[in-house]
Every structure is written in structure tokens, then in C-alpha cells.
Design an enzyme around this catalytic site. Structure first.
Site, PDB file in Angstrom:
ATOM      1  N   HIS A 151       0.863  -1.202   0.000  1.00 14.67           N
ATOM      2  CA  HIS A 151       0.000   0.000   0.000  1.00 14.67           C
ATOM      3  C   HIS A 151       0.892   1.243   0.000  1.00 14.67           C
ATOM      4  O   HIS A 151       1.701   1.405  -0.907  1.00 14.67           O
ATOM      5  CB  HIS A 151      -0.937  -0.097   1.218  1.00 14.67           C
ATOM      6  CG  HIS A 151      -2.043   0.900   1.275  1.00 14.67           C
ATOM      7  ND1 HIS A 151      -2.431   1.685   0.228  1.00 14.67           N
ATOM      8  CD2 HIS A 151      -2.885   1.222   2.298  1.00 14.67           C
ATOM      9  CE1 HIS A 151      -3.443   2.452   0.594  1.00 14.67           C
ATOM     10  NE2 HIS A 151      -3.752   2.197   1.844  1.00 14.67           N
ATOM     11  N   HIS A 159      -2.491  -2.218  -9.690  1.00 15.04           N
ATOM     12  CA  HIS A 159      -3.458  -1.570  -8.789  1.00 15.04           C
ATOM     13  C   HIS A 159      -4.723  -2.416  -8.753  1.00 15.04           C
ATOM     14  O   HIS A 159      -5.123  -2.976  -9.769  1.00 15.04           O
ATOM     15  CB  HIS A 159      -3.806  -0.168  -9.303  1.00 15.04           C
ATOM     16  CG  HIS A 159      -4.396   0.715  -8.255  1.00 15.04           C
ATOM     17  ND1 HIS A 159      -5.731   0.667  -7.927  1.00 15.04           N
ATOM     18  CD2 HIS A 159      -3.835   1.650  -7.450  1.00 15.04           C
ATOM     19  CE1 HIS A 159      -5.963   1.551  -6.968  1.00 15.04           C
ATOM     20  NE2 HIS A 159      -4.837   2.154  -6.660  1.00 15.04           N
ATOM     21  N   ASP A 212       2.596   5.482  -6.762  1.00 19.71           N
ATOM     22  CA  ASP A 212       3.871   5.379  -6.031  1.00 19.71           C
ATOM     23  C   ASP A 212       5.088   5.263  -6.937  1.00 19.71           C
ATOM     24  O   ASP A 212       6.218   5.283  -6.444  1.00 19.71           O
ATOM     25  CB  ASP A 212       3.815   4.150  -5.111  1.00 19.71           C
ATOM     26  CG  ASP A 212       2.813   4.369  -3.986  1.00 19.71           C
ATOM     27  OD1 ASP A 212       1.915   3.528  -3.824  1.00 19.71           O
ATOM     28  OD2 ASP A 212       2.905   5.418  -3.326  1.00 19.71           O
TER      29      ASP A 212
HETATM   30  C1  SDX Z   1      -1.530   2.200  -3.346  1.00 19.43           C
HETATM   31  O1  SDX Z   1      -6.253   0.793  -3.286  1.00 19.43           O
HETATM   32  C2  SDX Z   1      -5.779   1.987  -3.474  1.00 19.43           C
HETATM   33  O2  SDX Z   1      -6.459   2.886  -3.940  1.00 19.43           O
HETATM   34  C3  SDX Z   1      -4.327   2.172  -3.047  1.00 19.43           C
HETATM   35  C4  SDX Z   1      -3.686   3.504  -3.436  1.00 19.43           C
HETATM   36  C5  SDX Z   1      -4.299   4.646  -2.676  1.00 19.43           C
HETATM   37  O3  SDX Z   1      -4.215   5.788  -3.180  1.00 19.43           O
HETATM   38  O4  SDX Z   1      -4.785   4.408  -1.544  1.00 19.43           O
HETATM   39  O5  SDX Z   1      -3.803   3.729  -4.821  1.00 19.43           O
HETATM   40  C6  SDX Z   1      -2.190   3.502  -3.064  1.00 19.43           C
HETATM   41  O6  SDX Z   1      -1.478   1.370  -2.472  1.00 19.43           O
HETATM   42  C7  SDX Z   1      -1.022   1.934  -4.747  1.00 19.43           C
HETATM   43  C8  SDX Z   1      -0.446   0.481  -4.901  1.00 19.43           C
HETATM   44  C9  SDX Z   1       0.985   0.511  -4.369  1.00 19.43           C
HETATM   45  N1  SDX Z   1       1.517  -0.853  -4.282  1.00 19.43           N
HETATM   46  C10 SDX Z   1       2.505  -1.269  -5.142  1.00 19.43           C
HETATM   47  O7  SDX Z   1       2.946  -0.594  -6.077  1.00 19.43           O
HETATM   48  C11 SDX Z   1       3.025  -2.655  -4.822  1.00 19.43           C
HETATM   49  C12 SDX Z   1       3.157  -3.450  -6.127  1.00 19.43           C
HETATM   50  N2  SDX Z   1       1.786  -3.726  -6.619  1.00 19.43           N
HETATM   51  C13 SDX Z   1       1.199  -4.950  -6.246  1.00 19.43           C
HETATM   52  O8  SDX Z   1       1.623  -5.609  -5.147  1.00 19.43           O
HETATM   53  C14 SDX Z   1      -0.262  -5.102  -6.653  1.00 19.43           C
HETATM   54  O9  SDX Z   1      -0.387  -4.643  -7.934  1.00 19.43           O
HETATM   55  C15 SDX Z   1      -1.314  -4.458  -5.773  1.00 19.43           C
HETATM   56  C16 SDX Z   1      -1.175  -4.866  -4.349  1.00 19.43           C
HETATM   57  C17 SDX Z   1      -1.237  -2.985  -5.875  1.00 19.43           C
HETATM   58  C18 SDX Z   1      -2.680  -4.908  -6.295  1.00 19.43           C
HETATM   59  O10 SDX Z   1      -2.750  -6.262  -6.058  1.00 19.43           O
HETATM   60  P1  SDX Z   1      -4.051  -7.120  -6.485  1.00 19.43           P
HETATM   61  O11 SDX Z   1      -5.125  -6.268  -7.016  1.00 19.43           O
HETATM   62  O12 SDX Z   1      -4.364  -8.019  -5.340  1.00 19.43           O
HETATM   63  O13 SDX Z   1      -3.533  -7.932  -7.725  1.00 19.43           O
HETATM   64  P2  SDX Z   1      -2.874  -9.344  -7.625  1.00 19.43           P
HETATM   65  O14 SDX Z   1      -1.831  -9.344  -6.542  1.00 19.43           O
HETATM   66  O15 SDX Z   1      -3.982 -10.341  -7.584  1.00 19.43           O
HETATM   67  O16 SDX Z   1      -2.105  -9.409  -9.041  1.00 19.43           O
HETATM   68  C19 SDX Z   1      -2.739  -9.867 -10.214  1.00 19.43           C
HETATM   69  C20 SDX Z   1      -1.606 -10.461 -11.030  1.00 19.43           C
HETATM   70  C21 SDX Z   1      -0.811 -11.540 -10.276  1.00 19.43           C
HETATM   71  O17 SDX Z   1      -0.245 -12.365 -11.281  1.00 19.43           O
HETATM   72  P3  SDX Z   1      -0.870 -13.890 -11.466  1.00 19.43           P
HETATM   73  O18 SDX Z   1      -0.691 -14.577 -10.115  1.00 19.43           O
HETATM   74  O19 SDX Z   1      -2.323 -13.666 -11.822  1.00 19.43           O
HETATM   75  O20 SDX Z   1      -0.058 -14.495 -12.569  1.00 19.43           O
HETATM   76  O21 SDX Z   1      -0.634  -9.451 -11.331  1.00 19.43           O
HETATM   77  C22 SDX Z   1       0.608  -9.789 -10.705  1.00 19.43           C
HETATM   78  C23 SDX Z   1       0.300 -10.801  -9.627  1.00 19.43           C
HETATM   79  O22 SDX Z   1       1.433 -11.612  -9.376  1.00 19.43           O
HETATM   80  N3  SDX Z   1       1.105  -8.524 -10.149  1.00 19.43           N
HETATM   81  C24 SDX Z   1       2.377  -8.131 -10.218  1.00 19.43           C
HETATM   82  C25 SDX Z   1       2.404  -6.854  -9.635  1.00 19.43           C
HETATM   83  N4  SDX Z   1       1.174  -6.521  -9.218  1.00 19.43           N
HETATM   84  C26 SDX Z   1       0.370  -7.567  -9.534  1.00 19.43           C
HETATM   85  N5  SDX Z   1       3.477  -8.737 -10.720  1.00 19.43           N
HETATM   86  C27 SDX Z   1       4.625  -8.026 -10.639  1.00 19.43           C
HETATM   87  N6  SDX Z   1       4.722  -6.787 -10.099  1.00 19.43           N
HETATM   88  C28 SDX Z   1       3.652  -6.181  -9.584  1.00 19.43           C
HETATM   89  N7  SDX Z   1       3.748  -4.967  -9.046  1.00 19.43           N
END
Ligand code: SDX
Length: 464
Positions: free
Chosen positions: A283, A322, A378
Site C-alpha cells: 500500500h 493496482h 507510487d
Molecule cells: C496504493 O487501493 C488503493 O487505492 C491504493 C492507493 C491509494 O491511493 O490508496 O492507490 C495507493 O497502495 C497503490 C499500490 C501501491 N503498491 C505497489 O505498487 C506494490 C506493487 N503492486 C502490487 O503488489 C499489486 O499490484 C497491488 C497490491 C497494488 C494490487 O494487487 P491485487 O489487485 O491483489 O492484484 P494481484 O496481486 O492479484 O495481481 C494480479 C496479477 C498476479 O499475477 P498472477 O498470479 O495472476 O499471474 O498481477 C501480478 C500478480 O502476481 N502482479 C504483479 C504486480 N502486481 C500484480 N506482478 C509483478 N509486479 C507487480 N507490481
């Protein structure tokens, strides 16, 4: 708070009522049910009427991490993840960044419309004149190690505010709610700066009421001896970043504030729960993780190997992806524009070349585009904070400052919502049932303990 919703699906004679409803057939009984659809949702409580026997509990929904569950009605922030749209009280984020200021947006979020000049003057006066923190907060900070993470310190000091303002427990008193909003928006930057100064072993800098909100924060971070002239370009860029981070509908930390606040605890304690959730690397902690990732990549030539590691699940591309945006996060687009302006003032940063090339390569790669992974808020923000001289472990603290206005706006909206009551989800129970207590002398296990207890493999259910 409202009474328990009693509406439940009633079995139908099979003829559809048409209109906004769902007709479902329970194949266990052949019964059909009419479920009302309102605002694109079905009330989960309506499923409880779907049973096999009259004394059944009825159906529930199962939605770990609430990926497809609305927990409230809100008029504060609209996000269209597919189209990459973000609006606060209906006003596009692009226009707010272009024409507004953070304090004006904080008012908009909390009170529903842009303030008149006199309303803004009063709001600004109230915030600026509540920036001082109780002197005992400094004693609280003295208890932290020199290398304590500033988010851990902020979490503690925001929670401690509840002990200085016990009247905030009167959450139904509009004056108390207003004062809590003012005090949190005004004091969180002071507590954030105190945490930073503690980490450097430097004397704290008190708020300067002659400066505007973002200038004052920079002054409390960086002022030495008696002079500090904030660079107006950096102060403006920081104010825009504050606008961009103010609220984002029901994200993890806002959901935490609403859930904790639903117990009718005071708003300082509820917002402390938001600080705790934001601390997580998935997050708000992602901005710090992005900078560490860019430093680890070190040079553009290392990007292909890094991306291979991401695709092999050895690491994540932090700042990408996201839960809602399946398109470019509009905030990332705006921040990227400001990065170039800030670096003009502070000098080039080779990490920007790495970040830009990393984005380009990722958006050319099917692994990311097929999963709709785009830069989020971010990905570029840390480059601006680093250019301002803010260290990486303070990035999430800087995110928490503006998000405080979103958290308190959402908390106020929740408290005014007659549908809301204490949050209490249900579960699918997977454990044992009706086991007998075993005296310790009769228990089996390893004689020599070599580490933490291993999770016991699930036993077949008795009578299963
Ligand atoms: C914020 O919710 C909000 O509004 C949050 C926010 C706010 O203003 O409050 O916008 C602020 O928290 C932004 C997000 C910051 N976090 C990151 O940048 C961390 C990296 N991102 C991820 O960990 C991820 O994308 C999330 C946590 C942001 C979202 O996760 P989800 O929706 O649960 O998606 P998921 O983990 O189910 O991913 C779907 C697929 C998966 O692959 P498969 O298993 O289907 O093959 O996408 C992949 C994931 O492995 N994936 C990534 C990835 N994010 C998702 N792979 C590599 N790098 C990534 N960053």
C-alpha cells in the site's frame, strides 16, 4: 446506527419480476429467488433467505480481501479503474491539481463543496493555528531508538493524540468532529517532522504560521539555525503531491479507518489504524520500495535481468499494478510531469532515466500488459521526495500527511450514514469441532523443540 437489515430473498413462483432484479435458482431445492439489484449490487443479506431447510443459516458471500464487495455508499471520491478517471466530489483530479491547493481539497473532501473565500480563510486559519503538538509528544518520541522507522513513530504519536483530546470520544458532537479534523490535518505534518528530526538527532523545529501548509512542512524538516527559505517550486510540487494523495475511495487504509471507526472509537484512534495499514509495502509503503528497487537496479543495462526476475516471481515491480486501476493511474501521469519540473530545480537524478526506461520496457511486455499492470501513484512520487532531500523511509510518512484529510472525511461520512453499524464480517469455519480436552501428560509431540511450532496438519473432521 441502523437496525439489522431484515430484507431477505423470498422464494418466487418462478415468474420473473423483470426490472432491476436477479432471479436465481437454488439447484439444491429447485427453488427460485428474486434478488433486488440496486446501484449495481445485490445486498448480501438478501442471500440469507436462500436455504435448504428452514432452520439453515442461509447463504453468505465469500470475498477474501473484499475484491468485489462494496462496504459503504460514498460521495467523496469517484474512481473508474478501466478509464483511469479520478474525481473528488465530482471534480477531476487534473483540474484540482491545476487550480486548487491541498487545504482547499481537504475542505472539499470533508464538507462536500469548494469553500467560499471566507470559508477557506476560516479553515486555513483554524488549521494553521493548531499545528503545534503537545510538548509531551516529544517525550513519547524520546522512547524510540535512533533508528526507529518514522512510520512506526507516526503510528504511535497519532494514536497518542487520542489521550490528549479525550472529548473527541463524543463522536456525535459536530464541534468535536470538526476539531478532530482540524487537529489531525494540522498536527500530522508536525508529528511527521518530529519523527524525521528524531531520526537525525536534531532539535525539533516548531511550526511557522507565516508559511503555507507545504512550506511549513519543509521548514519543520530542514530548517537549521534560524533561517529557512522554502523553494517555491518545491513547495508547489509538494502541495500538488498532497492533493494527489488526499483520498482514493475505499483503499486498504481507508477501509481500516472505517472498520475501526465503526466501533465508535475516537477519530484519532481510527486514523491511527489507517496509518498502520498505509505502512505496508503493498500500500503506501510502495513509494519507499520503488526507490530501493531503482537503487538496486542501479543502471539501465540491468533492467532486462530485473524484469526477468519479476516475471519469474522472484520479486515485484513496485509502483506497478493496482486493485482498481487497470489503466494508467491518472495520478502517476501528473506526478511524472512534476518530476521533470522538480529536477530542474534540484538537478538531474539518474534514477529518473531508470524509472522511465523501466516503465517503457514493462509497458512493451505482455507479462505486464496482459495483467493490466501500469504505473500507480507510487512509481514516480519517490523521485520527487528524494529530489527534495527527503529520505526513503520518510516517503510513506509524506503519503500519510495528505491521506489524513481523506481518512477523516471518510470517517465523518461513515458517522453520518444511517446504514452503517459496527463492522463484523463472518467466516467459513474450517477447523475442528467437538474435540475433547487432552491432559498435557497424554499429548504427543517432539521431545526436542528446535524452532517455532509447525502448523499442525488439518485432521479429518470427527465423524467425517
Ligand atoms: C496504493 O487501493 C488503493 O487505492 C491504493 C492507493 C491509494 O491511493 O490508496 O492507490 C495507493 O497502495 C497503490 C499500490 C501501491 N503498491 C505497489 O505498487 C506494490 C506493487 N503492486 C502490487 O503488489 C499489486 O499490484 C497491488 C497490491 C497494488 C494490487 O494487487 P491485487 O489487485 O491483489 O492484484 P494481484 O496481486 O492479484 O495481481 C494480479 C496479477 C498476479 O499475477 P498472477 O498470479 O495472476 O499471474 O498481477 C501480478 C500478480 O502476481 N502482479 C504483479 C504486480 N502486481 C500484480 N506482478 C509483478 N509486479 C507487480 N507490481
Amino acid at each position: 446506527m441502523a437496525t439489522e437489515q431484515k430484507t431477505e430473498a423470498a422464494a418466487t413462483d418462478g415468474t420473473s419480476a423483470g426490472g432491476d432484479s436477479l432471479t436465481v435458482t437454488d439447484n439444491r431445492t429447485g427453488e427460485s429467488y428474486e434478488l433486488e439489484i440496486t446501484d449495481g449490487t445485490v445486498r448480501a443479506m438478501d442471500l440469507r433467505g436462500i436455504k435448504v431447510n428452514e432452520d439453515d443459516f442461509g447463504l453468505m458471500t465469500y470475498d477474501p480481501a473484499f475484491t468485489n464487495t462494496a462496504n459503504c455508499r460514498s460521495a467523496i471520491t469517484y474512481v473508474d479503474g478501466e478509464a483511469g478517471i479520478l474525481q473528488h466530489r465530482g471534480i477531476p483530479i487534473e483540474q484540482l491539481c491545476e487550480h486548487s491547493t491541498y487545504l482547499e481539497v481537504a475542505y472539499l473532501l470533508g464538507f462536500g463543496e469548494l469553500p467560499t473565500q471566507s470559508q477557506l480563510d476560516r479553515w486555513t486559519f483554524d488549521v494553521i493555528h493548531h499545528t503545534f503538538a503537545h510538548e509531551d509528544i516529544k517525550k513519547l518520541n524520546e522512547g524510540f531508538r535512533h533508528d526507529a522507522h518514522p512510520m512506526g513513530m507516526l503510528l504511535a504519536s497519532v494514536g497518542a493524540l487520542s489521550t490528549f483530546y479525550p472529548d473527541a470520544k463524543r463522536i456525535d458532537d459536530p464541534e468535536e468532529r470538526y476539531m478532530a479534523a482540524i487537529r489531525l490535518i494540522a498536527k500530522v505534518p508536525t508529528l511527521a517532522a518530529f519523527a524525521y528530526r528524531h531520526s537525525l538527532g536534531l532539535p525539533y523545529v516548531y511550526p511557522d504560521n507565516e508559511l503555507n501548509y507545504s512550506e511549513n512542512f519543509l521548514s519543520m524538516l530542514f530548517k537549521m539555525e534560524n533561517t529557512y527559505e522554502p523553494d517555491p517550486r518545491l513547495a508547489k510540487a509538494l502541495d500538488v503531491l498532497f492533493i494527489l494523495h488526499a483520498d482514493h475511495e475505499q483503499n486498504c487504509s481507508t477501509a481500516a479507518v472505517r472498520s475501526v471507526g465503526s466501533s465508535q472509537v475516537d477519530p484519532y484512534s481510527a486514523v491511527a489504524a489507517g496509518v498502520a495499514a498505509l505502512y505496508g509495502p503493498l500500500h503506501g509503503g510502495a513509494n519507499e520500495a520503488v526507490l530501493r528497487m531503482l537503487h538496486e537496479i542501479e543502471k539501465v543495462e540491468n533492467i532486462p535481468d530485473f524484469l526477468e526476475g519479476v516475471k519469474n516471481r522472484e520479486e515485484r515491480l513496485m509502483g506497478f499494478g493496482h486493485r482498481v486501476y487497470k489503466n494508467y493511474d491518472p495520478r502517476a501521469r501528473i506526478i511524472k510531469k512534476h518530476v521533470e519540473e522538480v529536477l530542474e530545480a534540484t538537478g538531474d537524478n539518474p534514477l529518473l532515466d531508470i524509472a522511465t526506461e523501466l516503465e517503457k520496457r514493462a509497458l512493451d511486455d505482455d507479462f505486464f500488459t496482459s495483467r493490466k499492470l501500469y504505473p500507480n501513484v507510487d512509481f514516480y512520487s519517490g523521485l520527487i521526495y528524494e529530489a527534495m532531500g527527503i529520505p526513503a523511509d520518510m516517503f510513506t510518512v509524506v503519503f500519510a500527511i495528505p491521506r489524513t484529510s481523506g481518512w477523516i472525511a471518510q470517517w465523518m461520512e461513515m458517522n453520518g450514514d444511517p446504514e452503517q453499524k459496527i463492522a463484523r464480517p463472518r467466516q467459513i469455519y474450517t477447523g475442528d469441532r467437538d474435540e475433547d480436552y487432552v491432559p498435557i501428560a497424554d499429548r504427543e509431540g517432539p521431545e526436542k523443540i528446535t524452532g517455532p511450532p509447525a502448523r499442525r496438519p488439518k485432521r479429518p473432521r470427527r465423524g467425517a
